[in-house]
Scaffold this motif. Structure first.
Motif, PDB file in Angstrom:
ATOM      1  N   ILE A   1      46.604  52.140  40.640  1.00  0.00           N
ATOM      2  CA  ILE A   1      47.533  50.835  39.807  1.00  0.00           C
ATOM      3  C   ILE A   1      45.801  50.360  39.287  1.00  0.00           C
ATOM      4  N   ARG A   2      44.797  50.443  39.430  1.00  0.00           N
ATOM      5  CA  ARG A   2      44.101  50.073  38.676  1.00  0.00           C
ATOM      6  C   ARG A   2      43.301  50.557  37.103  1.00  0.00           C
TER       7      ARG A   2
ATOM      8  N   LYS B   1      47.852  39.944  42.577  1.00  0.00           N
ATOM      9  CA  LYS B   1      47.464  41.014  41.706  1.00  0.00           C
ATOM     10  C   LYS B   1      46.427  41.181  40.855  1.00  0.00           C
ATOM     11  N   ALA B   2      46.089  40.134  40.585  1.00  0.00           N
ATOM     12  CA  ALA B   2      44.500  40.011  39.793  1.00  0.00           C
ATOM     13  C   ALA B   2      43.598  40.907  40.150  1.00  0.00           C
TER      14      ALA B   2
ATOM     15  N   TRP C   1      38.408  37.844  36.230  1.00  0.00           N
ATOM     16  CA  TRP C   1      38.823  36.550  34.998  1.00  0.00           C
ATOM     17  C   TRP C   1      39.914  36.070  34.650  1.00  0.00           C
ATOM     18  N   THR C   2      40.866  36.544  35.101  1.00  0.00           N
ATOM     19  CA  THR C   2      42.344  36.666  35.927  1.00  0.00           C
ATOM     20  C   THR C   2      41.904  35.253  36.611  1.00  0.00           C
ATOM     21  N   VAL C   3      41.670  36.078  37.809  1.00  0.00           N
ATOM     22  CA  VAL C   3      41.471  35.816  39.175  1.00  0.00           C
ATOM     23  C   VAL C   3      41.031  33.857  39.177  1.00  0.00           C
ATOM     24  N   LYS C   4      39.669  33.787  38.232  1.00  0.00           N
ATOM     25  CA  LYS C   4      39.254  32.672  38.178  1.00  0.00           C
ATOM     26  C   LYS C   4      40.088  31.358  37.334  1.00  0.00           C
TER      27      LYS C   4
ATOM     28  N   ASP D   1      32.737  38.814  42.193  1.00  0.00           N
ATOM     29  CA  ASP D   1      33.026  39.710  43.343  1.00  0.00           C
ATOM     30  C   ASP D   1      34.427  40.391  43.822  1.00  0.00           C
ATOM     31  N   LEU D   2      35.556  41.102  43.961  1.00  0.00           N
ATOM     32  CA  LEU D   2      36.520  41.291  44.004  1.00  0.00           C
ATOM     33  C   LEU D   2      37.033  40.910  45.527  1.00  0.00           C
ATOM     34  N   SER D   3      36.201  41.339  46.847  1.00  0.00           N
ATOM     35  CA  SER D   3      35.967  41.460  48.274  1.00  0.00           C
ATOM     36  C   SER D   3      35.837  39.641  48.283  1.00  0.00           C
ATOM     37  N   ASP D   4      34.947  39.302  47.949  1.00  0.00           N
ATOM     38  CA  ASP D   4      34.661  37.953  47.878  1.00  0.00           C
ATOM     39  C   ASP D   4      36.021  37.427  47.279  1.00  0.00           C
TER      40      ASP D   4
END
Length: 274
Positions: A269-270, A151-152, A159-162, A217-220
């Motif tokens: 949604i972004r 979702k993040a 940052w939330t991803v991490k 990077d979001l794709s990464d």
């Protein structure tokens, strides 16, 4: 930091301080496996924990202090992790009135005023076999973290991803440890937080971990998440088989993650860029 000099000063203080009864060196320095960057782990066995807990002078004078972590452990053994210029000393205060003197790795008694160390002993590290409840909790928490990571990623919140990725990696490490103990028993010493993983973790697992971390990077991040989930699934399946546990429906979990990630194509949604 000159560790020899620091320990000499600490022991001189301990010898003249009535409440201190024993000083024990643990960790890699006690087992002759210290690395140049290794800390020195010290237990200070005392009659009055509260006094030393409030007093910083006994450890602050041992070197130039940069930072300190004050940990109030639940077993009434307060710990001070002290970072000095050029080194680190970890102090644990141990109450002489409680249970003490049982170690799962080598130790060295540096001071023993009362002769109590004669009763100290080393027990081999024991790893509690994984049970169904712990296994279920690990998989639930792991996949819940994966859903939030996905979702993040879609929301462009790196940052939330991490932060959530750390949660997922914590559960992955639990699985890896259980898997190793289930297959090898206590012959392999699984260490806290993946310590010395190069010495105990299977090479194939280590190699697959390379793909499990990403940049901002979001794709990464997306590819790292999918690689982590593939490894998470494979280790969980193997652990369940060896430990005779009921496994999860990994396919349904991973399908949900991919469905969330597929929403990235919808720009609406972004959040708006301010």
């Amino acid at each position: 930091m000159d560790y020899d000099s620091a320990l000499k000063s600490l022991l001189a203080w301990a010898d003249r301080t009535e409440t201190v009864r024993c000083v024990v060196l643990t960790g890699s320095a006690a087992s002759a496996t210290a690395h140049p960057l290794s800390d020195r782990d010290l237990e200070i066995h005392v009659r009055d924990i509260e006094t030393l807990e409030r007093d910083d002078s006994w450890w602050s004078r041992l070197g130039d202090v940069l930072a300190v972590e004050r940990l109030e452990n639940g077993d009434n053994q307060p710990t001070r992790l002290v970072y000095y210029v050029g080194g680190k000393l970890d102090f644990t205060l141990v109450d002489t009135r409680g249970e003490r003197g049982v170690y799962d790795r080598p130790y060295e008694v540096l001071l023993d005023k009362d002769g109590d160390a004669a009763d100290f002993r080393t027990d081999a590290p024991s790893h509690v076999p994984v049970d169904q409840d712990a296994f279920d909790e690990c998989l639930n928490w792991g996949y819940a973290s994966a859903f939030m990571i996905a979702k993040a990623i879609v929301r462009d919140e790196p940052w939330t991803v991490k932060v959530r990725d750390n949660d997922l990696k914590t559960e992955l490490l639990r699985l890896i440890e259980w898997d190793h103990v289930a297959r090898y028993g206590d012959k392999i010493d699984v260490r806290y937080l993946g310590t010395r993983m190069r010495g105990w973790m299977d090479i194939d697992v280590q190699e697959r971990l390379d793909a499990c971390w990403a940049s901002f990077d979001l794709s990464d991040s997306r590819e790292a998440l999918l690689a982590t989930l593939d490894l998470f699934r494979d280790v969980a399946v193997r652990t369940a088989a060896v430990a005779a546990l009921k496994d999860f429906s990994h396919e349904a979990m991973q399908t949900e993650v991919r469905n969330i990630l597929s929403m990235a194509a919808n720009a609406e949604i972004r959040p708006p860029v301010s």
